[in-house]
Motif scaffolding. Structure first.
Motif, PDB file in Angstrom:
ATOM      1  N   VAL A 153     -23.135 -29.747  -8.674  1.00 53.15           N
ATOM      2  CA  VAL A 153     -22.911 -28.633  -7.758  1.00 53.15           C
ATOM      3  C   VAL A 153     -21.572 -27.941  -8.042  1.00 53.15           C
ATOM      4  N   ARG A 154     -21.556 -26.632  -7.852  1.00 62.10           N
ATOM      5  CA  ARG A 154     -20.302 -25.860  -7.898  1.00 62.10           C
ATOM      6  C   ARG A 154     -20.119 -25.166  -6.559  1.00 62.10           C
ATOM      7  N   VAL A 155     -18.870 -25.161  -6.069  1.00 65.25           N
ATOM      8  CA  VAL A 155     -18.549 -24.584  -4.766  1.00 65.25           C
ATOM      9  C   VAL A 155     -17.384 -23.607  -4.942  1.00 65.25           C
ATOM     10  N   ALA A 156     -17.491 -22.457  -4.275  1.00 64.06           N
ATOM     11  CA  ALA A 156     -16.385 -21.496  -4.256  1.00 64.06           C
ATOM     12  C   ALA A 156     -16.113 -21.103  -2.815  1.00 64.06           C
ATOM     13  N   LEU A 157     -14.844 -21.190  -2.390  1.00 61.01           N
ATOM     14  CA  LEU A 157     -14.464 -20.844  -1.024  1.00 61.01           C
ATOM     15  C   LEU A 157     -13.499 -19.657  -1.050  1.00 61.01           C
ATOM     16  N   HIS A 181     -12.234  -8.624 -14.667  1.00 63.36           N
ATOM     17  CA  HIS A 181     -12.777  -9.451 -15.733  1.00 63.36           C
ATOM     18  C   HIS A 181     -12.077 -10.801 -15.825  1.00 63.36           C
ATOM     19  N   ALA A 182     -10.770 -10.821 -15.758  1.00 64.89           N
ATOM     20  CA  ALA A 182     -10.033 -12.070 -15.922  1.00 64.89           C
ATOM     21  C   ALA A 182     -10.370 -13.066 -14.814  1.00 64.89           C
ATOM     22  N   LEU A 183     -10.469 -12.580 -13.570  1.00 69.51           N
ATOM     23  CA  LEU A 183     -10.784 -13.477 -12.454  1.00 69.51           C
ATOM     24  C   LEU A 183     -12.219 -13.970 -12.542  1.00 69.51           C
ATOM     25  N   LEU A 184     -13.124 -13.127 -12.966  1.00 70.47           N
ATOM     26  CA  LEU A 184     -14.516 -13.559 -13.118  1.00 70.47           C
ATOM     27  C   LEU A 184     -14.628 -14.638 -14.195  1.00 70.47           C
ATOM     28  N   ARG A 185     -13.819 -14.525 -15.259  1.00 70.64           N
ATOM     29  CA  ARG A 185     -13.838 -15.575 -16.280  1.00 70.64           C
ATOM     30  C   ARG A 185     -13.294 -16.886 -15.705  1.00 70.64           C
ATOM     31  N   ARG A 186     -12.241 -16.790 -14.862  1.00 70.85           N
ATOM     32  CA  ARG A 186     -11.703 -17.997 -14.228  1.00 70.85           C
ATOM     33  C   ARG A 186     -12.778 -18.685 -13.395  1.00 70.85           C
ATOM     34  N   LEU A 187     -13.528 -17.900 -12.622  1.00 71.92           N
ATOM     35  CA  LEU A 187     -14.592 -18.473 -11.791  1.00 71.92           C
ATOM     36  C   LEU A 187     -15.698 -19.073 -12.650  1.00 71.92           C
ATOM     37  N   ALA A 188     -16.046 -18.404 -13.743  1.00 79.10           N
ATOM     38  CA  ALA A 188     -17.113 -18.902 -14.615  1.00 79.10           C
ATOM     39  C   ALA A 188     -16.739 -20.237 -15.241  1.00 79.10           C
ATOM     40  N   GLU A 189     -15.436 -20.442 -15.452  1.00 79.05           N
ATOM     41  CA  GLU A 189     -14.965 -21.682 -16.078  1.00 79.05           C
ATOM     42  C   GLU A 189     -14.787 -22.815 -15.074  1.00 79.05           C
ATOM     43  N   THR A 190     -15.043 -22.539 -13.782  1.00 80.97           N
ATOM     44  CA  THR A 190     -14.847 -23.555 -12.746  1.00 80.97           C
ATOM     45  C   THR A 190     -15.813 -24.714 -12.960  1.00 80.97           C
ATOM     46  N   GLU A 191     -15.257 -25.929 -12.950  1.00 79.23           N
ATOM     47  CA  GLU A 191     -16.097 -27.104 -13.137  1.00 79.23           C
ATOM     48  C   GLU A 191     -16.763 -27.539 -11.836  1.00 79.23           C
ATOM     49  N   ALA A 192     -16.017 -27.519 -10.745  1.00 76.50           N
ATOM     50  CA  ALA A 192     -16.568 -28.043  -9.491  1.00 76.50           C
ATOM     51  C   ALA A 192     -16.227 -27.129  -8.310  1.00 76.50           C
ATOM     52  N   VAL A 193     -14.917 -26.947  -8.022  1.00 78.54           N
ATOM     53  CA  VAL A 193     -14.500 -26.209  -6.826  1.00 78.54           C
ATOM     54  C   VAL A 193     -13.536 -25.092  -7.227  1.00 78.54           C
ATOM     55  N   ALA A 237      -8.436 -29.657  -1.552  1.00 75.25           N
ATOM     56  CA  ALA A 237      -7.969 -30.403  -2.713  1.00 75.25           C
ATOM     57  C   ALA A 237      -7.797 -31.874  -2.382  1.00 75.25           C
ATOM     58  N   GLU A 238      -7.427 -32.174  -1.106  1.00 76.65           N
ATOM     59  CA  GLU A 238      -7.255 -33.558  -0.682  1.00 76.65           C
ATOM     60  C   GLU A 238      -8.587 -34.241  -0.392  1.00 76.65           C
ATOM     61  N   ALA A 239      -9.632 -33.421  -0.093  1.00 74.47           N
ATOM     62  CA  ALA A 239     -10.905 -33.974   0.388  1.00 74.47           C
ATOM     63  C   ALA A 239     -11.835 -34.416  -0.722  1.00 74.47           C
ATOM     64  N   CYS A 240     -11.567 -34.034  -1.975  1.00 73.64           N
ATOM     65  CA  CYS A 240     -12.477 -34.407  -3.050  1.00 73.64           C
ATOM     66  C   CYS A 240     -11.696 -34.836  -4.282  1.00 73.64           C
ATOM     67  N   ASP A 241     -12.396 -35.595  -5.127  1.00 71.77           N
ATOM     68  CA  ASP A 241     -11.786 -36.047  -6.374  1.00 71.77           C
ATOM     69  C   ASP A 241     -12.087 -35.099  -7.521  1.00 71.77           C
ATOM     70  N   ALA A 242     -13.021 -34.177  -7.326  1.00 81.00           N
ATOM     71  CA  ALA A 242     -13.430 -33.255  -8.388  1.00 81.00           C
ATOM     72  C   ALA A 242     -12.317 -32.247  -8.667  1.00 81.00           C
ATOM     73  N   PRO A 243     -12.311 -31.650  -9.867  1.00 82.42           N
ATOM     74  CA  PRO A 243     -11.289 -30.641 -10.194  1.00 82.42           C
ATOM     75  C   PRO A 243     -11.381 -29.431  -9.264  1.00 82.42           C
ATOM     76  N   VAL A 244     -10.227 -28.956  -8.830  1.00 80.90           N
ATOM     77  CA  VAL A 244     -10.170 -27.793  -7.941  1.00 80.90           C
ATOM     78  C   VAL A 244      -9.368 -26.684  -8.633  1.00 80.90           C
ATOM     79  N   THR A 245      -9.982 -25.523  -8.781  1.00 82.96           N
ATOM     80  CA  THR A 245      -9.302 -24.353  -9.343  1.00 82.96           C
ATOM     81  C   THR A 245      -8.904 -23.441  -8.195  1.00 82.96           C
ATOM     82  N   CYS A 246      -7.612 -23.142  -8.093  1.00 82.58           N
ATOM     83  CA  CYS A 246      -7.146 -22.276  -7.004  1.00 82.58           C
ATOM     84  C   CYS A 246      -6.674 -20.943  -7.571  1.00 82.58           C
TER      85      CYS A 246
END
Length: 809
Positions: A112-116, A22-34, A128-137
């Motif tokens: 767009v939202r991207v998850a890798l 549940h906690a990780l799924l919430r983290r992904l749901a809150e992802t703004e861009a990457v 993280a270096e390739a884009c200016d958008a927020p990156v959640t790791c």
């Protein structure tokens, strides 16, 4: 797969039910861009992406890089324009160009939202270096299964079992699922096939990974010994197969377990043995001693195991339970003829109360073997074993006869060639300390001090922090013997030294704490002494030195005018430890301590019985008995015993001062003032040279004042020391001696009830009995038959002249 999938149904299928995340799924749901899921193989990245996809209302596009590391960006551009969520699995395969292009796409399509999902930290860093958008790791630690998640998935599993599973699996989703039988075996098999397919394309990495399954962790020296580049280990980490701590790399437990059978098939037994042996010699013996020992014992290469033990003796003992577990995998009989391994296993067993008996069994068995096959093993190993054997005798019923064997063992050990001694590493000086402890308990404190000094010198020459062990023993023994200037200097040096981690709160610090407590008693600070005694822990829990702690505790209690509490404390200790001290010298310490406490409480009968027993084995016991005799008014007997102590060769300062003080008191009491003056000159010298003060408690305040007056007449400045108020174990007035006829009347009172009955029993007149009763009542300071019998019992007057000298508790 290389093409996009734009419907939920086309997302890869996963077994159900899944671990709740549940906690990780919430983290992904809150992802703004990457969002980047970075973890090793089996961390559950793909499964988590699939679970998240199932919660999304937007279209989902699922991609995996092709063999060229690229993605179908013409299709992805269209999907991004429609607001689809782009999910990229196995992203560690992406090329730098593909990552850069994906970053620019994210920046140009704000919706767009991207998850890798990737095994490689490189992917996360480059994205993280390739884009200016927020990156959640979401990194490896966050991907591990938590205790709460496991409790929800397996509510019936005990908490301890859950903790063990998470520790063994390191929180790997695939490993946890396999343990829960939740589709995990299928997942493990699928992951194994994928790993083998990947490794088949990279032969150099495959060879390194299969070799790495043999050990938990490897370093550059190990790989160099194997003829493999360190870059291969870094590549394994980048591929998500291993983790690095900066100095070493190790396959994840899941990957190691999956590929171990393949390594066994690919690497012949002889080759595996050579790889493991080379790893021990090249690095493990220095950097991972427990792993080196496990390897050597696993190979049944006991000579290699002996080399590991000698090189890392103290380190392995400090890892008590882990090292014992490694030895437990090998039958003890297999180690016969390898004395170093027997000794280490015996020491480990002795350090745990539940296996202490096993230690003696191991040593006894090896002793028989060494005598049947005396040439087995190297000369160094045999000498080392005989030294340990001699040390071990101090805790056996043979202790009272072990001193000659100990002295021979020390001579042989000292005669070892320098190269042999150097090969023992930290064990060499440590064994000198153990030999010194044995000498101390077997009655040769001079030899003990010599052993401690040699151990200290060897550690100091090597620049080891272990030097605090023999330093602590030297300091404590100096304080015990009454060499206070040396004790204060050594204690200060030990206090300022850098102690190995954990040592200051464990047995190597016992004698440091003991010495500090003794000095505090000498300084007249019983509260500080108590604090130092408690710093060492409960006396009942101290493994070996507890009898010495017990006598220092008793003297501290007397100095604090609390002999009653001290006696209760000592009796409780003796009851708890039972017959634990196996040397007569150690038992004598307890008898002396109790005799002094009972003397301070006026219980002369018990004090005499205990002191008589202690006198059989220690000069301090003879002095304790002399004190009791003096308290009973038997000055001649007391002086004879004092004389025998002063004639003892190498009598240490504390014993000499206690004896000289008592001799001076006896001389004054018996009217030999000239003799007392000569003795008091020696007393003044000892007080001045040693700084000792505690021995003054063993003469009465009346006698101390009389001594001070004699010293003042002679202009001796130390007279002021004797005038300082302090408690005493001796009363100011000794009872007046009874005549033989008075003693006969007193003993007759125990069986006869009237004057007439006593007269009849002794064949004397009634008036004679009455006269003798008046005299003995006056001498005892009582007024009735009952009071006379009570006082006589306390003074031991109803016992035979030698009563109690051979009794036990």
């Amino acid at each position: 797969m290389t093409g996009p999938i734009t419907t939920h149904e086309a997302v890869p299928r996963i077994a159900r039910p899944q671990l709740p995340r549940h906690a990780l799924l919430r983290r992904l749901a809150e992802t703004e861009a990457v969002a980047i899921l970075h973890g090793s193989a089996g961390a559950g990245k793909t499964t988590l992406l699939v679970q998240w996809a199932g919660t999304l209302p937007d279209p989902v596009a699922w991609h995996e890089p092709g063999d060229d590391g690229d993605l179908p960006f013409d299709v992805i551009e269209e999907q991004a324009a429609t607001g689809a969520v782009l999910l990229v699995d196995r992203a560690e395969r992406l090329s730098e160009d593909a990552i850069g292009r994906l970053g620019r796409l994210v920046d140009s399509h704000r919706r767009v939202r991207v998850a890798l999902a990737t095994r490689s930290a490189r992917t996360a860093r480059h994205m993280a270096e390739a884009c200016d958008a927020p990156v959640t790791c979401i990194g490896p630690d966050e991907l591990r299964v938590t205790s709460e998640e496991l409790a929800e998935a397996a509510p019936d599993m005990p908490a301890a079992q859950r903790d063990a599973l998470l520790a063994d699996s390191e929180g790997s989703v695939t490993a946890v699922r396999a343990a829960l039988d939740d589709g995990g075996d299928v997942a493990r098999a699928r992951l194994r096939r994928r790993l083998l397919d990947e490794l088949a394309q990279r032969p150099e990495l495959r060879d390194a990974v299969l070799a790495m399954t043999l050990l938990e962790r490897v370093d550059p020296d190990v790989l160099a010994a194997w003829g493999m580049p360190w870059a291969a280990a870094m590549e394994a980490e980048d591929a998500g197969l291993a983790t690095s701590d900066g100095d070493t790399v190790g396959l994840t437990p899941l990957v190691r377990g999956l590929l171990a059978p393949d390594a066994e098939m690919a690497l012949p037994a002889a080759h595996r043995r050579r790889l493991l042996t080379d790893a021990v010699h090249a690095s493990l013996i220095r950097t991972q001693p427990l792993a080196a020992l496990r390897v050597a014992l696993g190979l049944r290469d006991f000579e290699l195991a002996t080399a590991v033990a000698f090189a890392n003796w103290v380190d392995l003992l400090e890892q008590l339970h882990d090292t014992y577990a490694v030895f437990a995998e090998v039958p003890g009989s297999d180690l016969r003829g390898y004395p170093a391994l027997i000794v280490m296993r015996a020491l480990l067993s002795n350090m745990m109360p539940s296996t202490r008996l096993r230690a003696l069994q191991l040593l006894a068995s090896e002793s028989v073997f060494q005598r049947v096959q005396p040439s087995r093993g190297s000369h160094r190993d045999r000498v080392m074993y005989r030294a340990f054997e001699a040390c071990a005798l101090r805790v056996t019923p043979l202790a009272d006869h072990a001193l000659p064997l100990l002295r021979r063992a020390i001579d042989d050990y000292t005669a070892l060639a320098p190269a042999d001694m150097e090969s023992l590493g930290r064990l060499g000086p440590m064994l000198y300390v153990h030999l010194g402890i044995s000498a101390m308990y077997l009655g040769d404190e001079g030899l003990a001090q010599w052993c401690f000094e040699i151990g200290y010198a060897k550690h100091r020459e090597a620049g080891r922090a272990d030097v605090v062990d023999p330093l602590s023993m030297r300091a404590g023994l100096a304080a015990w013997q009454g060499d206070l200037p040396a004790a204060r200097q050594l204690l200060a040096e030990a206090d300022a030294a850098e102690w190995p981690p954990g040592w200051r709160a464990s047995s190597p610090a016992d004698f440091f704490h003991l010495g500090m407590a003794i000095v505090a008693v000498e300084d007249g600070d019983p509260d500080a002494a108590q604090a130092w005694l408690e710093e060492a822990g409960r006396v009942a829990e101290i493994v070996e030195h507890w009898p010495m702690f017990a006598i220092v505790q008793a003297r501290r209690d007397i100095a604090a005018s609390d002999a009653a509490t001290g006696l209760m404390r000592l009796r409780a200790l003796r009851s708890r430890r039972g017959q634990a001290p196996t040397t007569s010298g150690a038992r004598s310490l307890l008898d002396i301590a109790e005799a002094d406490l009972r003397l301070a409480l006026g219980d002369l009968a018990h004090a005499r019985r205990l002191a008589a027993r202690g006198a059989r084995h220690r000069a301090a016991g003879v002095l304790a008995l002399a004190r009791v005799e003096f308290a009973l008014g038997r000055e001649a007997e007391a002086m004879a015993r004092v004389g025998s102590v002063l004639a003892t060769p190498d009598l240490h300062p504390r014993g000499r001062l206690e004896a000289e003080l008592l001799a001076a008191a006896i001389a004054l009491r018996t009217g030999r003032a000239d003799d007392a003056d000569l003795i008091l000159l020696r007393v003044a010298g000892l007080l001045r040279e040693t700084g000792l003060r505690a021995p003054l408690m063993f003469v009465s305040s009346r006698d101390r004042l009389a001594m001070a007056e004699r010293m003042e007449r002679a202009g001796v400045v130390e007279a002021a020391v004797l005038r300082e108020p302090r408690p005493s174990v001796l009363p100011d007035d000794a009872p007046e001696s009874l005549s033989p006829r008075e003693l006969a009347v007193l003993r007759a009172l125990t069986e006869a009830g009237s004057v007439d009955e006593v007269a009849a029993r002794l064949y004397v007149s009634r008036n004679t009995v009455k006269s003798q009763l008046r005299s003995l009542y006056r001498k005892l300071g009582v007024g009735s038959r009952t009071e006379a019998l009570s006082r006589a019992t306390a003074l031991g007057l109803l016992e035979g002249e030698e009563a109690g000298e051979g009794d036990d508790d």
